[in-house]
Design a protein around this motif. Structure first.
Motif, PDB file in Angstrom:
ATOM      1  N   LEU A 181       3.757   3.231  -3.328  1.00 14.07           N
ATOM      2  CA  LEU A 181       2.967   2.039  -3.023  1.00 14.07           C
ATOM      3  C   LEU A 181       1.504   2.264  -3.402  1.00 14.07           C
ATOM      4  CD1 LEU A 181       4.363   1.280   0.552  1.00 14.07           C
ATOM      5  CD2 LEU A 181       5.272   0.525  -1.646  1.00 14.07           C
ATOM      6  N   GLU A 182       0.746   1.172  -3.430  1.00 12.92           N
ATOM      7  CA  GLU A 182      -0.701   1.274  -3.644  1.00 12.92           C
ATOM      8  C   GLU A 182      -1.338   1.714  -2.331  1.00 12.92           C
ATOM      9  OE1 GLU A 182      -2.644   1.095  -6.176  1.00 12.92           O
ATOM     10  OE2 GLU A 182      -1.105   0.601  -7.655  1.00 12.92           O
ATOM     11  N   ARG A 200      -4.148  -0.440   3.292  1.00 10.69           N
ATOM     12  CA  ARG A 200      -3.125   0.556   2.973  1.00 10.69           C
ATOM     13  C   ARG A 200      -3.676   1.989   2.960  1.00 10.69           C
ATOM     14  NH1 ARG A 200      -2.838  -3.731  -0.139  1.00 10.69           N
ATOM     15  NH2 ARG A 200      -3.875  -2.694  -1.874  1.00 10.69           N
ATOM     16  N   TYR A 260       5.117  -2.460   6.709  1.00 14.39           N
ATOM     17  CA  TYR A 260       6.023  -2.236   5.579  1.00 14.39           C
ATOM     18  C   TYR A 260       7.226  -1.389   6.008  1.00 14.39           C
ATOM     19  CZ  TYR A 260       7.814  -0.139   1.272  1.00 14.39           C
ATOM     20  OH  TYR A 260       8.638   0.319   0.275  1.00 14.39           O
TER      21      TYR A 260
END
Length: 405
Positions: free
Chosen positions: A340-341, A263, A315
């Protein structure tokens, strides 16, 4: 007197159990020493970080008669080198990061497959095609009226023909101009026909099921990521404007550093003011959502160029129907990721100024990833100046072929 002695004798017998125990025998003392030493070895072998405190406690609490020097020397021989411990911790940390990325990727891949099977990606052209492996997919945002800009990029940093296909096959670097269709009925207007001819000649387009329009950039970006994810299985997905100079080798080198991290959102991070005045450029109609007048946006990458890792692109692809679109595309992308992370990477080499700035940095050995003019939100007069900027700030032609991807 005899009677008194006979009466005192039972009392002495009763007190006899209160006497101190006899000292331990030599065998017992030796056994305790061996046991203490074995416990010390066991604990120091399984818990190296606690070896020093354990050894000191063993030395202090061992039974009388143990040779403290021998025990401490034995434990000291089992201690681990601090540098070795740090190295082990570092390797464990990297292993955990890799596992986290693998789990996250599997979760996203599962979600993408579910979305494909449920036709959630119906807005993405070519979603039924088999996925092609890649390292990075670079989508160049362009418009119907920007053919001269595209030609200026093909003459500088965008490979053409066989070089484009070789770059994709050997290095996993995919470069495509990203465009939808015109607003004419069924995309059959003159602009669409001209683009079809250009596409047939160059084969460097990624066509979207999207109607082009300046105020539709957020939608276009959302559909771009969905289409790219449905076409290529890449580690990174990049969006760049068609009036930005880019060095492909440097981009690949920078992104390779973040390959093991899950991410990741890479770009030049900023936090500009939320413009509430009507009629000004970059006006935000939903300014009230960001608090009182005069507030700033949350941190997000500037829209000229940014990259997201595979799981973030997936995502966006899976959740595109419910992702809110603000007036400005870069703000929209930042909003999709802010909750989000996500690791925000502020890479200033992705927003160098045009010469002399990028030229001086190149001479100093710090070749820029991307160069443009802030005043123009891209290279000012890019059609005329792109070749000059490429000559001054471009990397060596062989640079991209030496990158490990």
């Amino acid at each position: 007197i005899l009677m008194m002695m006979m009466q005192a004798q039972p009392q002495l017998e009763k007190k006899a159990p209160a006497r101190a125990r006899p000292p331990l025998t030599g065998k017992v003392v030796a056994a305790l020493c061996v046991a203490s030493f074995a416990v010390g070895l066991l604990l120091s072998g399984w818990m190296p970080l606690l070896s020093a405190p354990i050894s000191s406690r063993v030395n202090k609490t061992s039974a009388p008669g143990c040779d403290d020097n021998r025990v401490s020397k034995g434990l000291a021989g089992e201690r681990h080198d601090p540098k070795g411990i740090i190295s082990e911790v570092s390797r464990t940390h990297h292993a955990i990061q890799s596992l986290d990325k693998a789990v996250s990727s599997l979760e996203m891949e599962l979600a993408v497959e579910r979305a494909r099977s449920g036709d959630a990606g119906a807005g993405a052209a070519g979603s039924s095609k088999a996925l092609q492996k890649a390292f990075v997919v670079i989508g160049i945002n362009t418009a119907f009226s920007s053919k001269k800009r595209r030609d200026s990029l093909r003459e500088t940093w965008v490979p053409s023909g066989e070089k484009l296909r070789r770059l994709e096959k050997e290095k996993g670097i995919v470069v495509r101009f990203v465009i939808g269709r015109s607003g004419t009925a069924e995309g059959g207007g003159a602009a669409d026909r001209a683009l079809d001819a250009e596409e047939a000649e160059n084969k460097d387009f990624l066509r979207l099921d999207h109607v082009e329009g300046y105020h539709e950039l957020s939608s276009k970006t959302r559909i771009y990521f969905a289409t790219a994810v449905a076409t290529w299985d890449a580690d990174f997905y990049v969006k760049v404007d068609d009036d930005v100079h880019l060095n492909l080798g440097m981009l690949a080198t920078r992104l390779a550093k973040y390959r093991a991290r899950p991410r990741v959102y890479v770009g030049c991070m900023k936090s500009g003011p939320v413009l509430s005045q009507r009629g000004v450029k970059y006006h935000e109609p939903e300014y009230w959502k960001f608090g009182d007048v005069g507030n700033k946006y949350f941190r997000h990458a500037t829209g000229q160029i940014y990259a997201v890792s595979k799981d973030l692109a997936a995502y966006i692809s899976v959740n595109q129907p419910i992702l809110h679109r603000f007036a400005n595309e870069d703000v929209s992308v930042g909003a999709w990721l802010i909750g989000l992370e996500v690791e925000h990477v502020d890479d200033r080499s992705m927003c160098c100024a045009t010469p002399p700035d990028c030229e001086w940095k190149k001479r100093a050995g710090n070749v820029c990833v991307a160069s443009f003019d802030w005043s123009c939100s891209g290279v000012c007069r890019s059609v005329d100046r792109m070749k000059l900027i490429h000559d001054a700030c471009g990397e060596d032609q062989a640079a991209v072929w030496g990158v490990a991807t």
